[in-house]
Write a protein that holds these residues in place. Structure first.
Motif, mmCIF file in Angstrom:
data_model
loop_
_atom_site.group_PDB
_atom_site.id
_atom_site.type_symbol
_atom_site.label_atom_id
_atom_site.label_comp_id
_atom_site.label_asym_id
_atom_site.label_seq_id
_atom_site.Cartn_x
_atom_site.Cartn_y
_atom_site.Cartn_z
ATOM 1 N N SER A 1 0.857 -1.187 0.000
ATOM 2 C CA SER A 1 0.000 0.000 0.000
ATOM 3 C C SER A 1 0.889 1.231 0.000
ATOM 4 C CB SER A 1 -0.932 0.007 1.221
ATOM 5 O OG SER A 1 -0.180 0.031 2.418
ATOM 6 N N GLY A 2 0.273 2.385 -0.240
ATOM 7 C CA GLY A 2 1.001 3.635 -0.141
ATOM 8 C C GLY A 2 1.428 4.251 -1.454
ATOM 9 N N GLY A 3 1.172 3.554 -2.560
ATOM 10 C CA GLY A 3 1.529 4.124 -3.848
ATOM 11 C C GLY A 3 0.647 5.316 -4.193
ATOM 12 N N GLY A 4 1.029 6.008 -5.249
ATOM 13 C CA GLY A 4 0.244 7.152 -5.678
ATOM 14 C C GLY A 4 1.006 7.995 -6.664
ATOM 15 N N SER A 5 0.508 9.193 -6.879
ATOM 16 C CA SER A 5 1.121 10.129 -7.800
ATOM 17 C C SER A 5 1.724 11.289 -7.024
ATOM 18 C CB SER A 5 0.077 10.650 -8.795
ATOM 19 O OG SER A 5 -0.439 9.603 -9.584
ATOM 20 N N VAL A 6 2.907 11.698 -7.426
ATOM 21 C CA VAL A 6 3.609 12.768 -6.727
ATOM 22 C C VAL A 6 4.467 13.516 -7.741
ATOM 23 C CG1 VAL A 6 5.572 11.301 -6.116
ATOM 24 C CG2 VAL A 6 5.010 13.274 -4.686
ATOM 25 N N GLN A 7 4.745 14.763 -7.449
ATOM 26 C CA GLN A 7 5.631 15.529 -8.311
ATOM 27 C C GLN A 7 7.080 15.233 -7.987
ATOM 28 O OE1 GLN A 7 4.423 19.688 -8.010
ATOM 29 N NE2 GLN A 7 3.189 19.423 -9.865
ATOM 30 N N ALA A 8 7.927 15.467 -8.953
ATOM 31 C CA ALA A 8 9.360 15.262 -8.754
ATOM 32 C C ALA A 8 9.830 16.054 -7.543
ATOM 33 C CB ALA A 8 10.122 15.688 -10.000
ATOM 34 N N GLY A 9 10.681 15.417 -6.757
ATOM 35 C CA GLY A 9 11.166 16.015 -5.523
ATOM 36 C C GLY A 9 10.339 15.659 -4.310
ATOM 37 N N GLY A 10 9.181 15.070 -4.532
ATOM 38 C CA GLY A 10 8.301 14.703 -3.436
ATOM 39 C C GLY A 10 8.685 13.389 -2.787
ATOM 40 N N SER A 11 7.844 12.984 -1.845
ATOM 41 C CA SER A 11 8.106 11.781 -1.057
ATOM 42 C C SER A 11 6.870 10.895 -0.990
ATOM 43 C CB SER A 11 8.523 12.147 0.369
ATOM 44 O OG SER A 11 9.707 12.902 0.390
ATOM 45 N N LEU B 1 11.948 12.040 -5.045
ATOM 46 C CA LEU B 1 11.520 11.180 -6.146
ATOM 47 C C LEU B 1 11.760 11.835 -7.498
ATOM 48 C CD1 LEU B 1 8.332 9.773 -4.469
ATOM 49 C CD2 LEU B 1 10.133 8.375 -5.491
ATOM 50 N N LYS B 2 12.081 10.987 -8.471
ATOM 51 C CA LYS B 2 12.363 11.430 -9.831
ATOM 52 C C LYS B 2 11.383 10.755 -10.791
ATOM 53 C CE LYS B 2 17.325 11.485 -8.752
ATOM 54 N NZ LYS B 2 18.653 10.936 -9.133
ATOM 55 N N PRO B 3 11.162 11.344 -11.955
ATOM 56 C CA PRO B 3 10.267 10.690 -12.922
ATOM 57 C C PRO B 3 10.700 9.259 -13.253
ATOM 58 C CG PRO B 3 10.633 12.957 -13.561
ATOM 59 C CD PRO B 3 11.540 12.687 -12.389
ATOM 60 N N GLU B 4 11.988 9.004 -13.248
ATOM 61 C CA GLU B 4 12.458 7.654 -13.555
ATOM 62 C C GLU B 4 12.173 6.646 -12.442
ATOM 63 O OE1 GLU B 4 14.205 10.508 -13.708
ATOM 64 O OE2 GLU B 4 16.299 10.205 -13.060
ATOM 65 N N ASP B 5 11.660 7.096 -11.312
ATOM 66 C CA ASP B 5 11.220 6.182 -10.256
ATOM 67 C C ASP B 5 9.817 5.643 -10.528
ATOM 68 O OD1 ASP B 5 12.783 8.388 -7.910
ATOM 69 O OD2 ASP B 5 13.566 6.459 -8.632
ATOM 70 N N THR B 6 9.164 6.162 -11.550
ATOM 71 C CA THR B 6 7.824 5.705 -11.887
ATOM 72 C C THR B 6 7.848 4.224 -12.248
ATOM 73 O OG1 THR B 6 7.099 7.877 -12.659
ATOM 74 C CG2 THR B 6 5.930 5.959 -13.520
ATOM 75 N N ALA B 7 7.033 3.442 -11.551
ATOM 76 C CA ALA B 7 7.007 1.994 -11.753
ATOM 77 C C ALA B 7 5.939 1.387 -10.850
ATOM 78 C CB ALA B 7 8.363 1.374 -11.419
#
Length: 126
Positions: free
Chosen positions: A7-17, A86-92
Protein backbone atom coordinates in the motif's frame (compact mmCIF):
# COMPACT_ATOMS: atom_id res chain seq x y z
CA UNK A 1 3.51 -19.52 3.60
CA UNK A 2 3.18 -15.73 3.71
CA UNK A 3 0.86 -13.33 1.95
CA UNK A 4 2.01 -9.81 1.13
CA UNK A 5 -0.08 -6.71 0.54
CA UNK A 6 1.49 -3.43 -0.54
CA UNK A 7 0.00 0.00 0.00
CA UNK A 8 1.00 3.63 -0.14
CA UNK A 9 1.53 4.12 -3.85
CA UNK A 10 0.24 7.15 -5.68
CA UNK A 11 1.12 10.13 -7.80
CA UNK A 12 3.61 12.77 -6.73
CA UNK A 13 5.63 15.53 -8.31
CA UNK A 14 9.36 15.26 -8.75
CA UNK A 15 11.17 16.02 -5.52
CA UNK A 16 8.30 14.70 -3.44
CA UNK A 17 8.11 11.78 -1.06
CA UNK A 18 6.06 8.63 -0.61
CA UNK A 19 6.17 5.79 1.88
CA UNK A 20 5.26 2.33 0.70
CA UNK A 21 4.19 -0.30 3.19
CA UNK A 22 3.99 -4.05 2.85
CA UNK A 23 1.91 -6.03 5.33
CA UNK A 24 2.70 -9.72 5.74
CA UNK A 25 0.58 -12.51 7.13
CA UNK A 26 2.04 -15.25 9.29
CA UNK A 27 3.66 -15.57 12.69
CA UNK A 28 7.32 -15.87 11.77
CA UNK A 29 7.88 -12.64 9.89
CA UNK A 30 11.34 -12.17 11.36
CA UNK A 31 12.48 -15.35 9.64
CA UNK A 32 11.96 -13.79 6.22
CA UNK A 33 14.34 -11.57 4.35
CA UNK A 34 12.35 -8.89 2.57
CA UNK A 35 12.92 -6.93 -0.57
CA UNK A 36 11.39 -4.19 -2.69
CA UNK A 37 11.49 -4.42 -6.46
CA UNK A 38 10.04 -2.27 -9.20
CA UNK A 39 9.07 -2.65 -12.82
CA UNK A 40 8.56 0.23 -15.21
CA UNK A 41 6.64 -0.16 -18.48
CA UNK A 42 8.75 -1.91 -21.06
CA UNK A 43 11.56 -2.59 -18.63
CA UNK A 44 12.67 -5.57 -16.62
CA UNK A 45 11.97 -5.85 -12.94
CA UNK A 46 14.79 -4.41 -10.86
CA UNK A 47 15.89 -4.64 -7.27
CA UNK A 48 15.35 -1.54 -5.16
CA UNK A 49 16.21 -2.42 -1.57
CA UNK A 50 16.46 -5.38 0.78
CA UNK A 51 16.49 -6.00 4.51
CA UNK A 52 17.45 -9.01 6.58
CA UNK A 53 15.03 -10.86 8.83
CA UNK A 54 15.84 -9.08 12.08
CA UNK A 55 16.49 -5.80 10.28
CA UNK A 56 20.17 -5.65 11.10
CA UNK A 57 21.30 -5.40 7.50
CA UNK A 58 19.99 -3.35 4.62
CA UNK A 59 21.10 -2.77 1.06
CA UNK A 60 19.87 -0.45 -1.66
CA UNK A 61 20.43 -0.22 -5.36
CA UNK A 62 22.77 2.54 -6.48
CA UNK A 63 19.93 4.24 -8.32
CA UNK A 64 18.07 4.91 -5.06
CA UNK A 65 20.89 5.06 -2.54
CA UNK A 66 20.63 8.14 -0.38
CA UNK A 67 16.99 8.72 -1.39
CA UNK A 68 15.15 5.51 -0.39
CA UNK A 69 15.24 3.80 3.00
CA UNK A 70 13.97 0.33 3.77
CA UNK A 71 12.89 -0.59 7.29
CA UNK A 72 10.80 -3.23 9.00
CA UNK A 73 8.70 -3.67 12.12
CA UNK A 74 8.62 -7.34 13.06
CA UNK A 75 6.05 -6.75 15.79
CA UNK A 76 3.63 -5.42 13.18
CA UNK A 77 4.73 -7.70 10.32
CA UNK A 78 5.42 -4.75 8.05
CA UNK A 79 8.24 -3.56 5.84
CA UNK A 80 8.36 0.01 4.61
CA UNK A 81 10.11 1.85 1.83
CA UNK A 82 10.55 5.56 2.50
CA UNK A 83 11.11 7.30 -0.82
CA UNK A 84 12.41 10.86 -0.88
CA UNK A 85 13.55 13.16 -3.67
CA UNK A 86 11.52 11.18 -6.15
CA UNK A 87 12.36 11.43 -9.83
CA UNK A 88 10.27 10.69 -12.92
CA UNK A 89 12.46 7.65 -13.55
CA UNK A 90 11.22 6.18 -10.26
CA UNK A 91 7.82 5.71 -11.89
CA UNK A 92 7.01 1.99 -11.75
CA UNK A 93 4.94 -0.66 -10.09
CA UNK A 94 6.60 -1.49 -6.79
CA UNK A 95 6.49 -4.99 -5.35
CA UNK A 96 7.52 -6.38 -2.02
CA UNK A 97 8.87 -9.89 -1.78
CA UNK A 98 9.76 -12.36 0.95
CA UNK A 99 12.26 -15.16 1.25
CA UNK A 100 12.60 -17.54 4.20
CA UNK A 101 16.04 -17.05 5.68
CA UNK A 102 17.38 -18.14 9.04
CA UNK A 103 20.48 -16.01 8.57
CA UNK A 104 20.80 -12.23 8.50
CA UNK A 105 21.12 -12.13 4.74
CA UNK A 106 19.92 -9.82 2.00
CA UNK A 107 18.95 -10.99 -1.46
CA UNK A 108 19.00 -8.72 -4.50
CA UNK A 109 17.79 -11.11 -7.18
CA UNK A 110 14.12 -11.55 -7.84
CA UNK A 111 14.62 -15.26 -8.47
CA UNK A 112 15.69 -15.66 -4.84
CA UNK A 113 12.30 -14.68 -3.49
CA UNK A 114 9.45 -17.06 -2.89
CA UNK A 115 6.51 -14.76 -2.18
CA UNK A 116 5.36 -11.58 -3.89
CA UNK A 117 2.73 -8.96 -3.34
CA UNK A 118 0.39 -7.68 -6.03
CA UNK A 119 2.25 -4.39 -6.47
CA UNK A 120 1.45 -0.74 -5.99
CA UNK A 121 1.80 1.98 -8.62
CA UNK A 122 4.11 4.93 -8.08
CA UNK A 123 3.95 7.76 -10.61
CA UNK A 124 6.33 10.71 -10.45
CA UNK A 125 5.61 13.66 -12.70
CA UNK A 126 8.13 16.27 -13.75
Amino acid sequence: QVQLVESGGGSVQAGGSLTLSCAASGRTFSSYAMGWFRQAPGKEREFVAGISGRGGRTYSADSVKGRFTISRDNDRNTVNLQMNSLKPEDTAIYYCAAKPSTWELIFDSGSDYDYWGQGTQVTVSS
